[in-house]
Design a protein around this motif. Structure first.
Motif, PDB file in Angstrom:
ATOM      1  N   THR A  24     -18.121  -1.025   0.825  1.00 48.84           N
ATOM      2  CA  THR A  24     -16.748  -0.591   0.538  1.00 48.84           C
ATOM      3  C   THR A  24     -15.984  -1.698  -0.176  1.00 48.84           C
ATOM      4  O   THR A  24     -15.277  -1.441  -1.161  1.00 48.84           O
ATOM      5  N   SER A  25     -16.132  -2.931   0.282  1.00 50.22           N
ATOM      6  CA  SER A  25     -15.438  -4.067  -0.352  1.00 50.22           C
ATOM      7  C   SER A  25     -15.871  -4.246  -1.798  1.00 50.22           C
ATOM      8  O   SER A  25     -15.031  -4.474  -2.677  1.00 50.22           O
TER       9      SER A  25
ATOM     10  N   LYS B  61      -8.641   5.434  -2.107  1.00 54.64           N
ATOM     11  CA  LYS B  61      -9.185   4.909  -0.859  1.00 54.64           C
ATOM     12  C   LYS B  61     -10.697   5.066  -0.926  1.00 54.64           C
ATOM     13  O   LYS B  61     -11.203   6.080  -1.378  1.00 54.64           O
ATOM     14  N   VAL B  62     -11.400   4.036  -0.471  1.00 55.40           N
ATOM     15  CA  VAL B  62     -12.864   4.035  -0.477  1.00 55.40           C
ATOM     16  C   VAL B  62     -13.354   3.925   0.961  1.00 55.40           C
ATOM     17  O   VAL B  62     -12.913   3.057   1.714  1.00 55.40           O
TER      18      VAL B  62
ATOM     19  N   LYS C 145     -14.375  -1.239  -3.831  1.00 56.46           N
ATOM     20  CA  LYS C 145     -12.919  -1.364  -3.971  1.00 56.46           C
ATOM     21  C   LYS C 145     -12.572  -2.490  -4.943  1.00 56.46           C
ATOM     22  O   LYS C 145     -11.690  -2.329  -5.795  1.00 56.46           O
ATOM     23  N   SER C 146     -13.279  -3.601  -4.861  1.00 54.03           N
ATOM     24  CA  SER C 146     -13.044  -4.713  -5.791  1.00 54.03           C
ATOM     25  C   SER C 146     -13.332  -4.308  -7.228  1.00 54.03           C
ATOM     26  O   SER C 146     -12.573  -4.627  -8.143  1.00 54.03           O
TER      27      SER C 146
ATOM     28  N   LEU D 207     -14.638   8.830  -1.972  1.00 59.38           N
ATOM     29  CA  LEU D 207     -13.460   8.406  -2.730  1.00 59.38           C
ATOM     30  C   LEU D 207     -12.357   9.415  -2.449  1.00 59.38           C
ATOM     31  O   LEU D 207     -12.546  10.627  -2.637  1.00 59.38           O
TER      32      LEU D 207
ATOM     33  N   GLY E 268      -6.451   1.164  -9.294  1.00 60.76           N
ATOM     34  CA  GLY E 268      -7.290   1.262  -8.105  1.00 60.76           C
ATOM     35  C   GLY E 268      -6.531   1.347  -6.804  1.00 60.76           C
ATOM     36  O   GLY E 268      -7.107   1.704  -5.773  1.00 60.76           O
ATOM     37  N   THR E 269      -5.226   1.047  -6.823  1.00 52.59           N
ATOM     38  CA  THR E 269      -4.446   1.138  -5.593  1.00 52.59           C
ATOM     39  C   THR E 269      -4.233   2.590  -5.167  1.00 52.59           C
ATOM     40  O   THR E 269      -3.807   2.852  -4.047  1.00 52.59           O
TER      41      THR E 269
ATOM     42  N   SER F 277       0.837  -1.197   0.000  1.00 53.64           N
ATOM     43  CA  SER F 277       0.000   0.000   0.000  1.00 53.64           C
ATOM     44  C   SER F 277       0.871   1.246   0.000  1.00 53.64           C
ATOM     45  O   SER F 277       0.619   2.193  -0.731  1.00 53.64           O
TER      46      SER F 277
END
Length: 192
Positions: free
Chosen positions: A127-128, A146-147, A131-132, A156, A142-143, A31
């Protein structure tokens, strides 16, 4: 014989703990490596979040009647959660403004009772999913994003290009259960 089984089970549990710590360290390293902020800025932002959360937790009755989450990026702190009155909302903002290193506060606290465990679980699931979907999008890294979800509102956050921002918003907006998408992006130019 029973003692041997207990030793094997205990060893396996201890090894699982080590593997979990090792994986957590790897996840944090990855991260940090993909974040567009410098490592020093990342540490500073995390310190701000911890100090702000600590100060908010000490503030009575704010800490008893409200739920405030602080997310900081480059000295800009986003407040999400719930407060029962406008005075509490303002108190939380003022507490965070006084934390060293905070340049700006985006106060997105809603006037409401704190969310239930079930509602927060639903937000974690939302959120999962978002983010996925962002990570699965091939036209977007997408890295870098942050969501955070709070009562079906999606925030976002990150340092992104205008194109990345547009794609991320479109992806999040099309996930079932999203009531609203709010961006706290800092737009950047990337040299080609």
């Amino acid at each position: 014989m029973k003692t041997r089984y207990l030793v094997v089970i205990a060893s396996a549990l201890l090894l699982q703990g080590c593997a979990g710590l090792m994986l957590a360290g790897v996840g944090t390293g990855i991260s940090s490596a993909t974040d567009r902020r410098t490592l020093g800025t990342q540490v500073s932002d995390q310190t701000i979040d911890m100090r702000a959360s600590h100060r908010l937790g000490e503030a009575k009755p704010l800490s008893d009647d409200s739920r405030v989450v602080v997310i900081t990026t480059k000295g800009k702190s986003l407040l999400v959660g719930q407060a029962p009155t406008e005075a509490y909302r303002e108190q939380a903002e003022n507490i965070v403004k006084d934390v060293p290193g905070v340049e700006k506060v985006y106060n997105e606290l809603r006037l409401n009772e704190p969310l239930s465990v079930g509602e927060r679980s639903n937000d974690s699931w939302l959120t999962s999913k978002i983010k996925s979907a962002i990570l699965a999008n091939k036209t977007l890294d997408g890295t870098k994003i942050k969501v955070v979800s709070e009562n079906n509102e999606v925030f976002l956050i990150g340092l992104v290009t205008q194109q990345e921002a547009d794609i991320a918003v479109e992806v999040a907006r099309n996930i079932k259960g999203v009531a609203r998408v709010i961006t706290v992006f800092e737009l950047i130019q990337v040299a080609h």
